[in-house]
Design a protein around this motif. Structure first.
Motif, PDB file in Angstrom:
ATOM      1  N   TYR A  11      43.769  37.674  26.577  1.00 58.53           N
ATOM      2  CA  TYR A  11      42.365  38.012  26.815  1.00 58.53           C
ATOM      3  C   TYR A  11      42.280  39.321  27.586  1.00 58.53           C
ATOM      4  O   TYR A  11      43.003  39.532  28.561  1.00 58.53           O
ATOM      5  CB  TYR A  11      41.667  36.889  27.582  1.00 58.53           C
ATOM      6  CG  TYR A  11      41.630  35.587  26.821  1.00 58.53           C
ATOM      7  CD1 TYR A  11      40.707  35.401  25.800  1.00 58.53           C
ATOM      8  CD2 TYR A  11      42.513  34.562  27.105  1.00 58.53           C
ATOM      9  CE1 TYR A  11      40.673  34.219  25.074  1.00 58.53           C
ATOM     10  CE2 TYR A  11      42.492  33.369  26.393  1.00 58.53           C
ATOM     11  CZ  TYR A  11      41.564  33.209  25.381  1.00 58.53           C
ATOM     12  OH  TYR A  11      41.536  32.035  24.664  1.00 58.53           O
ATOM     13  N   LEU A  12      41.385  40.181  27.133  1.00 54.18           N
ATOM     14  CA  LEU A  12      41.138  41.455  27.799  1.00 54.18           C
ATOM     15  C   LEU A  12      39.758  41.369  28.449  1.00 54.18           C
ATOM     16  O   LEU A  12      38.748  41.226  27.759  1.00 54.18           O
ATOM     17  CB  LEU A  12      41.203  42.603  26.794  1.00 54.18           C
ATOM     18  CG  LEU A  12      41.302  44.011  27.356  1.00 54.18           C
ATOM     19  CD1 LEU A  12      42.579  44.188  28.177  1.00 54.18           C
ATOM     20  CD2 LEU A  12      41.272  45.030  26.215  1.00 54.18           C
ATOM     21  N   LEU A  13      39.744  41.431  29.768  1.00 52.53           N
ATOM     22  CA  LEU A  13      38.519  41.228  30.535  1.00 52.53           C
ATOM     23  C   LEU A  13      38.034  42.561  31.094  1.00 52.53           C
ATOM     24  O   LEU A  13      38.801  43.300  31.732  1.00 52.53           O
ATOM     25  CB  LEU A  13      38.773  40.256  31.695  1.00 52.53           C
ATOM     26  CG  LEU A  13      39.517  38.959  31.351  1.00 52.53           C
ATOM     27  CD1 LEU A  13      39.726  38.119  32.605  1.00 52.53           C
ATOM     28  CD2 LEU A  13      38.768  38.171  30.285  1.00 52.53           C
ATOM     29  N   ASP A  14      36.777  42.864  30.889  1.00 46.67           N
ATOM     30  CA  ASP A  14      36.178  44.070  31.458  1.00 46.67           C
ATOM     31  C   ASP A  14      35.754  43.789  32.896  1.00 46.67           C
ATOM     32  O   ASP A  14      35.071  42.803  33.171  1.00 46.67           O
ATOM     33  CB  ASP A  14      34.961  44.504  30.644  1.00 46.67           C
ATOM     34  CG  ASP A  14      35.341  44.988  29.262  1.00 46.67           C
ATOM     35  OD1 ASP A  14      36.425  45.576  29.115  1.00 46.67           O
ATOM     36  OD2 ASP A  14      34.549  44.776  28.322  1.00 46.67           O
ATOM     37  N   THR A  15      36.158  44.631  33.818  1.00 47.30           N
ATOM     38  CA  THR A  15      35.778  44.499  35.216  1.00 47.30           C
ATOM     39  C   THR A  15      35.388  45.882  35.741  1.00 47.30           C
ATOM     40  O   THR A  15      35.746  46.910  35.139  1.00 47.30           O
ATOM     41  CB  THR A  15      36.921  43.934  36.086  1.00 47.30           C
ATOM     42  OG1 THR A  15      37.812  44.993  36.465  1.00 47.30           O
ATOM     43  CG2 THR A  15      37.704  42.849  35.364  1.00 47.30           C
ATOM     44  N   PRO A  16      34.699  45.949  36.879  1.00 45.29           N
ATOM     45  CA  PRO A  16      34.372  47.252  37.462  1.00 45.29           C
ATOM     46  C   PRO A  16      35.607  48.071  37.822  1.00 45.29           C
ATOM     47  O   PRO A  16      35.533  49.297  37.923  1.00 45.29           O
ATOM     48  CB  PRO A  16      33.570  46.881  38.714  1.00 45.29           C
ATOM     49  CG  PRO A  16      32.979  45.545  38.408  1.00 45.29           C
ATOM     50  CD  PRO A  16      34.024  44.837  37.597  1.00 45.29           C
ATOM     51  N   GLN A  17      36.753  47.395  38.004  1.00 47.37           N
ATOM     52  CA  GLN A  17      37.996  48.088  38.358  1.00 47.37           C
ATOM     53  C   GLN A  17      38.818  48.475  37.138  1.00 47.37           C
ATOM     54  O   GLN A  17      39.897  49.044  37.267  1.00 47.37           O
ATOM     55  CB  GLN A  17      38.854  47.203  39.277  1.00 47.37           C
ATOM     56  CG  GLN A  17      38.241  46.920  40.640  1.00 47.37           C
ATOM     57  CD  GLN A  17      37.228  45.808  40.580  1.00 47.37           C
ATOM     58  OE1 GLN A  17      37.392  44.819  39.877  1.00 47.37           O
ATOM     59  NE2 GLN A  17      36.142  45.963  41.337  1.00 47.37           N
TER      60      GLN A  17
END
Length: 213
Positions: A11-17
């Motif tokens: 899973y590739l999760l988008d985060t602010p970092q």
């Protein structure tokens, strides 16, 4: 969230970092993994547990990007090669060779995380049984549960005993998941499932009371 179609779901999760990659497939999928990530360089990798089909591409990614790699302390010795994984399949010589065919990630490159740790805005939850140090991620009523559950045509179930470190503990972990306030549950093998389906499984396993809601 983007699902990468590898031997085990990554899973590739988008985060602010930046992007957080959860798991990396089997070793011989490394080229496919790099192609899938061609437009997205992960800022970090979290390995849910030490099994071959979840850590196989970790060394290649670390060598290429030198990004942080997160894992639970109980599984780090296997990921780093300090300890050998149990043979799989349980066949002398061959099983050991297959189970330990992933290139180890140097221990000093792995950051240990435990229950309650924050990884790029996601909360780490300890989900032992399949391995002693299996972890998942929880945020906004979404749980990434790794191999604490598998999902097939009849819904979620516990992995077969042959692939678990402790099946009794794996069943208790289903009860733990049933107590989470989540909307969607993503797993290492199979499609996503629901809390209601996991509660039903937990009742059938006897790890929560049948009258629980």
């Amino acid at each position: 969230m983007r699902t990468l179609p590898l031997a085990a779901n990554a899973y590739l999760l988008d985060t602010p970092q930046g992007s957080l990659l959860v798991d990396t497939g089997i070793p011989w999928e490394s080229r496919k993994l790099l192609r899938l990530l061609a437009l997205t360089q992960p800022a970090a990798v979290l390995l849910t547990h030490h099994h071959l089909d979840h850590v196989g591409g970790a060394w290649v990614l670390w060598q290429k990007y030198r990004m942080p790699v997160y894992a639970h302390p109980l599984d780090i010795p296997y990921i780093s090669g300090i300890r050998r994984r149990p043979p799989f399949p349980p066949v002398p010589w061959l099983g050991d060779r297959i189970a330990n065919s992933a290139a180890p990630v140097p221990e000093e490159a792995i950051t240990p995380v435990e229950e309650g740790s924050d990884v790029m805005g996601w909360k780490v939850v300890h989900l032992p049984g399949h391995t002693a140090g299996q972890i998942g991620l929880l945020k906004d009523r979404v749980l990434i549960a790794a191999d604490a559950l598998r999902v097939g045509a009849k819904g979620p179930h516990v992995p077969i005993p042959m692939v678990n470190a402790d099946t009794a503990q794996a069943k208790r972990t289903v009860g733990k998941i049933a107590g989470f306030e989540v909307r969607e549950i993503y797993v290492g093998h199979g499609p996503k499932t629901t809390l209601e389906a996991v509660i039903d499984l937990a009742r059938r396993l006897g790890v929560i009371a049948r009258s629980a809601s």
